[in-house]
Scaffold this motif. Structure first.
Motif, PDB file in Angstrom:
ATOM      1  N   GLY B 143     -26.277  66.727 -34.511  1.00  0.00           N
ATOM      2  CA  GLY B 143     -25.662  65.417 -34.375  1.00  0.00           C
ATOM      3  C   GLY B 143     -26.740  64.398 -34.632  1.00  0.00           C
ATOM      4  N   ASP B 144     -26.528  63.142 -34.224  1.00  0.00           N
ATOM      5  CA  ASP B 144     -27.622  62.224 -34.477  1.00  0.00           C
ATOM      6  C   ASP B 144     -28.690  62.351 -33.401  1.00  0.00           C
ATOM      7  OD1 ASP B 144     -25.505  60.025 -33.212  1.00  0.00           O
ATOM      8  OD2 ASP B 144     -27.607  59.739 -32.646  1.00  0.00           O
ATOM      9  N   HIS B 145     -29.899  62.118 -33.854  1.00  0.00           N
ATOM     10  CA  HIS B 145     -31.096  62.358 -33.063  1.00  0.00           C
ATOM     11  C   HIS B 145     -30.967  61.861 -31.624  1.00  0.00           C
ATOM     12  CE1 HIS B 145     -35.067  61.266 -31.583  1.00  0.00           C
ATOM     13  NE2 HIS B 145     -35.543  62.265 -32.298  1.00  0.00           N
ATOM     14  N   ASP B 146     -30.562  60.594 -31.474  1.00  0.00           N
ATOM     15  CA  ASP B 146     -30.564  60.003 -30.141  1.00  0.00           C
ATOM     16  C   ASP B 146     -29.534  60.644 -29.222  1.00  0.00           C
ATOM     17  OD1 ASP B 146     -32.580  58.444 -30.990  1.00  0.00           O
ATOM     18  OD2 ASP B 146     -31.401  56.597 -31.185  1.00  0.00           O
ATOM     19  N   SER B 147     -28.374  60.995 -29.777  1.00  0.00           N
ATOM     20  CA  SER B 147     -27.373  61.566 -28.868  1.00  0.00           C
ATOM     21  C   SER B 147     -27.769  62.985 -28.450  1.00  0.00           C
ATOM     22  CB  SER B 147     -25.963  61.512 -29.451  1.00  0.00           C
ATOM     23  OG  SER B 147     -25.937  61.914 -30.775  1.00  0.00           O
ATOM     24  N   ILE B 148     -28.492  63.712 -29.313  1.00  0.00           N
ATOM     25  CA  ILE B 148     -28.973  65.046 -28.918  1.00  0.00           C
ATOM     26  C   ILE B 148     -29.937  64.927 -27.740  1.00  0.00           C
ATOM     27  CG2 ILE B 148     -30.340  67.043 -29.615  1.00  0.00           C
ATOM     28  CD1 ILE B 148     -29.390  66.493 -32.502  1.00  0.00           C
ATOM     29  N   TYR B 149     -30.893  63.997 -27.868  1.00  0.00           N
ATOM     30  CA  TYR B 149     -31.898  63.881 -26.806  1.00  0.00           C
ATOM     31  C   TYR B 149     -31.315  63.273 -25.535  1.00  0.00           C
ATOM     32  CZ  TYR B 149     -35.429  65.777 -29.814  1.00  0.00           C
ATOM     33  OH  TYR B 149     -36.140  66.639 -30.597  1.00  0.00           O
ATOM     34  N   ALA B 150     -30.321  62.392 -25.706  1.00  0.00           N
ATOM     35  CA  ALA B 150     -29.646  61.849 -24.520  1.00  0.00           C
ATOM     36  C   ALA B 150     -28.885  62.964 -23.806  1.00  0.00           C
ATOM     37  CB  ALA B 150     -28.696  60.732 -24.929  1.00  0.00           C
ATOM     38  N   MET B 151     -28.313  63.876 -24.594  1.00  0.00           N
ATOM     39  CA  MET B 151     -27.564  64.996 -24.024  1.00  0.00           C
ATOM     40  C   MET B 151     -28.499  65.911 -23.248  1.00  0.00           C
ATOM     41  SD  MET B 151     -24.400  65.521 -24.175  1.00  0.00           S
ATOM     42  CE  MET B 151     -23.707  66.562 -22.930  1.00  0.00           C
ATOM     43  N   ALA B 152     -29.683  66.169 -23.807  1.00  0.00           N
ATOM     44  CA  ALA B 152     -30.671  66.997 -23.104  1.00  0.00           C
ATOM     45  C   ALA B 152     -30.984  66.371 -21.747  1.00  0.00           C
ATOM     46  CB  ALA B 152     -31.933  67.152 -23.944  1.00  0.00           C
ATOM     47  N   ASP B 153     -31.102  65.040 -21.724  1.00  0.00           N
ATOM     48  CA  ASP B 153     -31.359  64.354 -20.456  1.00  0.00           C
ATOM     49  C   ASP B 153     -30.229  64.583 -19.462  1.00  0.00           C
ATOM     50  OD1 ASP B 153     -33.773  63.359 -21.110  1.00  0.00           O
ATOM     51  OD2 ASP B 153     -33.062  61.346 -21.666  1.00  0.00           O
ATOM     52  N   ARG B 154     -29.008  64.511 -19.955  1.00  0.00           N
ATOM     53  CA  ARG B 154     -27.870  64.683 -19.041  1.00  0.00           C
ATOM     54  C   ARG B 154     -27.828  66.084 -18.463  1.00  0.00           C
ATOM     55  NH1 ARG B 154     -24.784  60.078 -18.586  1.00  0.00           N
ATOM     56  NH2 ARG B 154     -24.264  61.133 -16.652  1.00  0.00           N
ATOM     57  N   TYR B 155     -28.275  67.059 -19.221  1.00  0.00           N
ATOM     58  CA  TYR B 155     -28.332  68.431 -18.701  1.00  0.00           C
ATOM     59  C   TYR B 155     -29.609  68.668 -17.894  1.00  0.00           C
ATOM     60  CZ  TYR B 155     -24.392  70.013 -21.600  1.00  0.00           C
ATOM     61  OH  TYR B 155     -23.156  70.202 -22.164  1.00  0.00           O
ATOM     62  N   LEU B 156     -30.421  67.617 -17.758  1.00  0.00           N
ATOM     63  CA  LEU B 156     -31.721  67.733 -17.103  1.00  0.00           C
ATOM     64  C   LEU B 156     -32.570  68.815 -17.770  1.00  0.00           C
ATOM     65  CD1 LEU B 156     -30.495  67.561 -13.394  1.00  0.00           C
ATOM     66  CD2 LEU B 156     -31.092  65.663 -14.892  1.00  0.00           C
ATOM     67  N   ALA B 157     -32.481  68.862 -19.084  1.00  0.00           N
ATOM     68  CA  ALA B 157     -33.281  69.831 -19.844  1.00  0.00           C
ATOM     69  C   ALA B 157     -34.476  69.112 -20.448  1.00  0.00           C
ATOM     70  CB  ALA B 157     -32.441  70.448 -20.950  1.00  0.00           C
ATOM     71  N   TYR B 158     -35.534  69.861 -20.668  1.00  0.00           N
ATOM     72  CA  TYR B 158     -36.721  69.275 -21.258  1.00  0.00           C
ATOM     73  C   TYR B 158     -36.736  69.560 -22.749  1.00  0.00           C
ATOM     74  CZ  TYR B 158     -41.547  68.049 -22.127  1.00  0.00           C
ATOM     75  OH  TYR B 158     -42.674  67.476 -22.627  1.00  0.00           O
ATOM     76  N   ALA B 159     -36.686  68.508 -23.572  1.00  0.00           N
ATOM     77  CA  ALA B 159     -36.749  68.670 -25.026  1.00  0.00           C
ATOM     78  C   ALA B 159     -37.472  67.466 -25.599  1.00  0.00           C
ATOM     79  CB  ALA B 159     -35.350  68.774 -25.609  1.00  0.00           C
ATOM     80  N   LYS B 160     -38.423  67.701 -26.477  1.00  0.00           N
ATOM     81  CA  LYS B 160     -39.252  66.613 -26.968  1.00  0.00           C
ATOM     82  C   LYS B 160     -39.797  66.961 -28.347  1.00  0.00           C
ATOM     83  CE  LYS B 160     -43.131  65.269 -24.689  1.00  0.00           C
ATOM     84  NZ  LYS B 160     -44.127  64.714 -25.516  1.00  0.00           N
ATOM     85  N   GLU B 161     -39.987  65.915 -29.177  1.00  0.00           N
ATOM     86  CA  GLU B 161     -40.714  66.129 -30.422  1.00  0.00           C
ATOM     87  C   GLU B 161     -42.197  66.115 -30.089  1.00  0.00           C
ATOM     88  OE1 GLU B 161     -39.061  63.930 -34.091  1.00  0.00           O
ATOM     89  OE2 GLU B 161     -38.168  62.989 -32.333  1.00  0.00           O
ATOM     90  N   ASP B 162     -42.957  66.995 -30.716  1.00  0.00           N
ATOM     91  CA  ASP B 162     -44.376  67.065 -30.417  1.00  0.00           C
ATOM     92  C   ASP B 162     -45.099  67.628 -31.635  1.00  0.00           C
ATOM     93  OD1 ASP B 162     -46.896  67.454 -29.527  1.00  0.00           O
ATOM     94  OD2 ASP B 162     -46.385  68.782 -27.863  1.00  0.00           O
ATOM     95  N   LYS B 163     -45.775  66.736 -32.358  1.00  0.00           N
ATOM     96  CA  LYS B 163     -46.435  67.149 -33.604  1.00  0.00           C
ATOM     97  C   LYS B 163     -47.495  68.213 -33.365  1.00  0.00           C
ATOM     98  CE  LYS B 163     -44.472  64.189 -36.557  1.00  0.00           C
ATOM     99  NZ  LYS B 163     -43.624  63.553 -35.582  1.00  0.00           N
ATOM    100  N   GLU B 164     -48.062  68.226 -32.153  1.00  0.00           N
ATOM    101  CA  GLU B 164     -49.158  69.139 -31.861  1.00  0.00           C
ATOM    102  C   GLU B 164     -48.686  70.573 -31.672  1.00  0.00           C
ATOM    103  OE1 GLU B 164     -52.581  67.759 -31.198  1.00  0.00           O
ATOM    104  OE2 GLU B 164     -51.453  66.371 -32.468  1.00  0.00           O
TER     105      GLU B 164
END
Lengths: 139, 210
Positions: B143-164
């Motif tokens: 889906g679109d980037h922001d709604s995916i990450y907002a959804m992760a927040d609602r599930y209290l899941a940890y998901a993040k972009e990390d170049k390293e």
């Protein structure tokens, strides 16, 4: 008195031998190979604890024909990763495998473990040979 | 004969005095919302467990998936990406066990990709096919980037972009279990057999809830 002592020895010693033998064959051998720990650390999350693979996402290593036939390529595949279609035991897999760094000692143990207990390839390596194999595939 | 009767009576008595064992339960988790309202000039605070809010995503077939898709289903959620070099393959192997055991009993699996750039729906379809999934019981979502990450927040899941980090993203290895009313009921370590076993025993209980 003496003959009783002898009889006990005659019973205890063979029994001990048999149980030691059974223990070594059934509980010890596969799980105590130092390469087993390298495998569990670096490979089992994808290839499975018994080398069974994951559906058609990750190919198996247990009795894998490709790995058996090209066993000497394994160090390079592991160190550099692979990303091309592969046919293993009649099924096609195409999903990147990412590079894994490891020392020559770990690599030697891993290869010997895979050869004897998982892929079943008739091969055993000593470190000097493995060091050369590893150097050859470093870009 | 007489003794038999007495014995029977005693057994019946002891049976009836015996309380049934407490039913095993799965706790309701997730955020607690506090509502306040004024009734007859008095302020009242009510605590209510949050439900998973409305969402819209696209599955591996390009179809829309929303709250209607999962309504009335027990479902399992995880976060992953197809280029994941670390824990995702193991989690997919564990989820496959759940799929094999419970997809016929109405349990759905939603695997959210956190890499919308590379994991387009055709890419997800290919990935699903490699797992031998060709139905609507296990959905791979983008889906679109922001709604995916907002959804992760609602599930209290940890998901993040990390170049390293290897692969470019980090996320936890949890499975999240949600009941038929969209309440979160459990978090399980999706990288171990034990975590998956525990979740399956809880699924068993949730399936019996109304």
């Amino acid at each position: 008195m003496k003959s009783k002592f002898l009889r006990i020895i005659l019973i205890v010693v063979p029994l001990g031998c048999i149980s030691f033998f059974l223990y070594m064959t059934f509980f010890h051998s596969a799980y105590d190979h130092p390469g087993r720990y390298v495998y569990l650390d670096h490979c089992s999350s994808c290839h499975g604890e018994k080398g069974e693979g994951i559906q058609q996402l990750v190919p198996p290593l247990a009795d894998a024909d490709l790995a058996r036939e090209q066993f000497d390529s394994l160090p390079c595949w592991i160190l550099a990763g692979t990303n091309r279609p592969m046919i293993v035991n009649g099924k096609t897999y195409d999903q990147p495998m990412y590079p894994t760094a490891m020392t020559d000692i770990e690599m030697t143990n891993l290869l010997n473990y895979l050869a004897s207990d998982m892929v079943h390839a008739k091969r055993q390596y000593k470190s000097d040979a493995v060091i050369k194999m590893m150097q050859r595939c470093r870009p | 004969m007489k003794w038999h009767l007495i014995l029977c009576a005693a057994m019946l008595l002891s049976l009836s005095s015996c309380k049934p064992p407490p039913e095993p339960k799965v706790k309701v988790l997730g955020e607690t919302l506090v509502y306040h309202q004024t009734i007859d000039g008095q302020v009242r605070y009510d605590t209510v467990t949050a439900v998973i809010p409305q969402f819209h995503f696209i599955d591996q077939y390009g179809h829309q998936v929303d709250t209607g898709t999962i309504s009335g289903h027990v479902y399992v959620v995880d976060f992953f990406f197809t280029h994941c070099p670390s824990i995702c393959p193991k989690m997919k192997a564990e989820l496959h066990k759940v799929y094999e055991k419970y997809s016929d009993k109405g349990v759905l699996i939603l695997s959210h990709s956190i890499d919308p750039e590379r994991d387009t729906f055709p890419a997800l379809r290919l990935y699903a096919e490699k797992l031998n999934i060709d139905n609507n019981k296990w959905l791979f979502l983008t889906g679109d980037h922001d709604s995916i990450y907002a959804m992760a927040d609602r599930y209290l899941a940890y998901a993040k972009e990390d170049k390293e980090s290897p692969g470019g993203f980090v996320h936890d290895g949890n499975f999240i279990l949600v009941d038929k009313k969209r309440h979160i009921r459990g978090y399980y370590d999706g990288t171990t057999d034990e975590g998956t076993e525990k979740m399956m025993s809880d699924i068993e209980l949730l399936l019996h809830e109304k």
